[in-house]
Motif scaffolding. Structure first.
Motif, PDB file in Angstrom:
ATOM      1  N   THR A   1      -4.274  -1.175   9.153  1.00 51.55           N
ATOM      2  CA  THR A   1      -2.800  -0.590   8.412  1.00 51.55           C
ATOM      3  C   THR A   1      -3.359   0.444   7.395  1.00 51.55           C
ATOM      4  OG1 THR A   1      -1.547  -2.666   8.727  1.00 51.55           O
ATOM      5  CG2 THR A   1      -0.735  -1.131   7.144  1.00 51.55           C
ATOM      6  N   LEU A   2      -4.209   0.175   6.722  1.00 51.60           N
ATOM      7  CA  LEU A   2      -4.675   1.184   5.463  1.00 51.60           C
ATOM      8  C   LEU A   2      -5.237   2.170   6.350  1.00 51.60           C
ATOM      9  CD1 LEU A   2      -5.986  -1.383   2.897  1.00 51.60           C
ATOM     10  CD2 LEU A   2      -3.789  -0.542   3.072  1.00 51.60           C
ATOM     11  N   ASP A   3      -5.934   2.065   7.305  1.00 54.12           N
ATOM     12  CA  ASP A   3      -6.611   3.402   7.868  1.00 54.12           C
ATOM     13  C   ASP A   3      -5.420   4.412   8.780  1.00 54.12           C
ATOM     14  OD1 ASP A   3      -9.098   2.661   6.993  1.00 54.12           O
ATOM     15  OD2 ASP A   3      -9.574   1.838   8.896  1.00 54.12           O
ATOM     16  N   SER A   4      -4.103   3.603   8.850  1.00 51.38           N
ATOM     17  CA  SER A   4      -3.278   4.486   9.316  1.00 51.38           C
ATOM     18  C   SER A   4      -2.424   5.328   8.614  1.00 51.38           C
ATOM     19  CB  SER A   4      -2.158   3.512  10.398  1.00 51.38           C
ATOM     20  OG  SER A   4      -1.425   2.591   9.504  1.00 51.38           O
ATOM     21  N   GLY A   5      -2.716   5.239   7.195  1.00 51.02           N
ATOM     22  CA  GLY A   5      -2.193   6.334   6.432  1.00 51.02           C
ATOM     23  C   GLY A   5      -1.403   5.586   5.175  1.00 51.02           C
ATOM     24  N   PHE A   6      -1.695   4.287   5.070  1.00 46.28           N
ATOM     25  CA  PHE A   6      -1.141   3.628   3.876  1.00 46.28           C
ATOM     26  C   PHE A   6      -1.992   3.232   2.795  1.00 46.28           C
ATOM     27  CE2 PHE A   6       1.632   3.053   7.525  1.00 46.28           C
ATOM     28  CZ  PHE A   6       3.086   2.990   7.291  1.00 46.28           C
ATOM     29  N   ALA A   7      -1.402   2.901   1.642  1.00 46.21           N
ATOM     30  CA  ALA A   7      -2.067   2.399   0.705  1.00 46.21           C
ATOM     31  C   ALA A   7      -1.568   0.836   0.129  1.00 46.21           C
ATOM     32  CB  ALA A   7      -2.248   3.187  -0.789  1.00 46.21           C
ATOM     33  N   ALA A   8      -2.499  -0.072  -0.225  1.00 46.12           N
ATOM     34  CA  ALA A   8      -1.873  -1.240  -0.476  1.00 46.12           C
ATOM     35  C   ALA A   8      -0.556  -1.368  -1.573  1.00 46.12           C
ATOM     36  CB  ALA A   8      -3.067  -2.372  -0.803  1.00 46.12           C
ATOM     37  N   GLU A   9      -0.996  -0.422  -2.477  1.00 45.78           N
ATOM     38  CA  GLU A   9      -0.059  -0.435  -3.705  1.00 45.78           C
ATOM     39  C   GLU A   9       1.357   0.400  -3.151  1.00 45.78           C
ATOM     40  OE1 GLU A   9      -3.326   3.070  -4.280  1.00 45.78           O
ATOM     41  OE2 GLU A   9      -3.165   0.814  -3.674  1.00 45.78           O
ATOM     42  N   ASP A  10       1.397   0.770  -1.920  1.00 47.53           N
ATOM     43  CA  ASP A  10       2.584   1.586  -1.321  1.00 47.53           C
ATOM     44  C   ASP A  10       3.693   0.647  -1.631  1.00 47.53           C
ATOM     45  OD1 ASP A  10       1.380   3.904  -1.082  1.00 47.53           O
ATOM     46  OD2 ASP A  10       1.295   3.558   1.145  1.00 47.53           O
ATOM     47  N   PHE A  11       3.540  -0.625  -1.420  1.00 47.73           N
ATOM     48  CA  PHE A  11       4.567  -1.488  -1.113  1.00 47.73           C
ATOM     49  C   PHE A  11       4.266  -2.949  -1.850  1.00 47.73           C
ATOM     50  CE2 PHE A  11       4.921   1.236   2.393  1.00 47.73           C
ATOM     51  CZ  PHE A  11       5.802   1.982   2.152  1.00 47.73           C
ATOM     52  N   ASP A  12       5.398  -3.676  -2.200  1.00 50.40           N
ATOM     53  CA  ASP A  12       5.316  -5.211  -2.366  1.00 50.40           C
ATOM     54  C   ASP A  12       5.551  -6.305  -1.090  1.00 50.40           C
ATOM     55  OD1 ASP A  12       4.250  -4.674  -5.183  1.00 50.40           O
ATOM     56  OD2 ASP A  12       6.316  -4.044  -5.638  1.00 50.40           O
ATOM     57  N   ASP A  13       5.304  -7.334  -1.379  1.00 46.76           N
ATOM     58  CA  ASP A  13       5.861  -8.174  -0.605  1.00 46.76           C
ATOM     59  C   ASP A  13       7.596  -8.389  -0.646  1.00 46.76           C
ATOM     60  OD1 ASP A  13       6.129 -10.197  -2.784  1.00 46.76           O
ATOM     61  OD2 ASP A  13       4.555 -11.280  -2.149  1.00 46.76           O
ATOM     62  N   LEU A  14       7.990  -8.923   0.094  1.00 45.42           N
ATOM     63  CA  LEU A  14       9.631  -9.067   0.149  1.00 45.42           C
ATOM     64  C   LEU A  14       9.898  -9.797  -1.187  1.00 45.42           C
ATOM     65  CD1 LEU A  14      12.423  -8.591   1.163  1.00 45.42           C
ATOM     66  CD2 LEU A  14      12.235 -10.784   2.452  1.00 45.42           C
ATOM     67  N   ALA A  15       9.494 -11.094  -1.615  1.00 46.91           N
ATOM     68  CA  ALA A  15       9.806 -11.656  -2.816  1.00 46.91           C
ATOM     69  C   ALA A  15       9.594 -10.787  -3.913  1.00 46.91           C
ATOM     70  CB  ALA A  15       8.984 -13.089  -2.880  1.00 46.91           C
ATOM     71  N   THR A  16       8.484 -10.188  -4.107  1.00 49.81           N
ATOM     72  CA  THR A  16       8.225  -9.219  -5.271  1.00 49.81           C
ATOM     73  C   THR A  16       9.102  -7.950  -5.223  1.00 49.81           C
ATOM     74  OG1 THR A  16       5.953  -9.928  -5.306  1.00 49.81           O
ATOM     75  CG2 THR A  16       6.494  -8.102  -6.624  1.00 49.81           C
ATOM     76  N   THR A  17       9.547  -7.346  -4.017  1.00 48.88           N
ATOM     77  CA  THR A  17      10.469  -6.377  -4.237  1.00 48.88           C
ATOM     78  C   THR A  17      11.766  -6.699  -4.660  1.00 48.88           C
ATOM     79  OG1 THR A  17       9.042  -5.553  -2.080  1.00 48.88           O
ATOM     80  CG2 THR A  17      11.720  -4.981  -2.465  1.00 48.88           C
TER      81      THR A  17
END
Length: 249
Positions: A152-168
């Motif tokens: 997923t990260l190699d497809s253009g995302f960074a881990a900090e881009d989003f949170d999980d649903l509960a945290t969101t």
């Protein structure tokens, strides 16, 4: 071909520019929209698909949309006029984050456009400035269904881009909002959206081999399909929330 041009073609068969099926869109709007004389503002309206569906279901609804892509605004204007909603619709060609209005709106909608404001909470801050007392915000945003792996990260995302649903949701409630309803897009809705996105763009490229942008469009579709299937499928989620400002007795 620039990104708005690619997006306009890619959404030909899926005008809702998010992984939401028609039934989900209808159900969300039915909960969010008041009856009678009301105003809706769509921040990042694209081709006007949400405005069109909202005004079709609420004949007295006045709607305004803001977007900075001329191609999609032109499509929105045509669609709203053809549906007989042109006299109840206003479109603004500008950056949604810089939009101001003398009006306040009963519903402020921003689905899949948090990037235009710099993130989730800045989007809600902008929506709040336009919201009438007692009004609601319909917000659609990405989250992580599961922790993103290397693919997923190699497809253009960074881990900090989003949170999980509960945290969101926790971040939203801590910002002074109460969710009244929510819809988490299903894997089927995601697949329908992605097959449509890549398929519409690929079809256009194959049907216009003489166009100077045909090769670029075909590559963009292939790259997107690979990123989805080999990267974020089943990891990237999307939630659409109906939010009202939290009031305490």
């Amino acid at each position: 071909m620039d990104r708005p041009g690619i997006s306009a073609i890619a959404h030909t068969d899926h005008p809702i520019a998010a992984p939401l099926g028609d039934d989900s869109v209808h159900a969300l709007l039915d909960r969010a929209l008041p009856h009678g004389d009301a105003r809706l503002l769509d921040l990042g309206c694209g081709s006007g698909a949400w405005m069109l569906r909202a005004q079709t279901s609420r004949p007295d609804l006045r709607a305004e949309g803001v977007d900075n892509a001329p191609e999609t605004l032109a499509a929105a204007r045509r669609a709203l006029t053809d549906a007989g909603c042109g006299d109840r619709s206003v479109l603004h060609a500008q950056d949604a984050a810089e939009f101001t209005s003398p009006h306040r709106y009963d519903v402020v909608l921003s689905v899949g456009a948090t990037h235009a404001f710099g993130g989730l909470l800045p989007t809600l801050k902008a929506a709040r400035t336009h919201l009438a007392p007692g009004g609601g915000v319909l917000l659609g945003a990405c989250f992580w269904e599961r922790e993103p792996g290397r693919a997923t990260l190699d497809s253009g995302f960074a881990a900090e881009d989003f949170d999980d649903l509960a945290t969101t949701v926790d971040r939203i409630t801590a910002d002074g909002w109460t969710p009244l309803h929510g819809h988490v897009s299903t894997l089927q809705e995601w697949d329908d959206y992605e097959w449509s996105w890549t398929g519409s763009l690929s079809r256009w490229a194959l049907e216009h081999p003489e166009h100077p942008d045909s090769g670029q469009a075909l590559k963009a579709a292939a790259d997107h399909r690979a990123a989805w299937l080999h990267g974020y499928r089943g990891t990237l989620g999307f939630v659409t929330l109906l939010l009202h400002r939290t009031t305490r007795p």
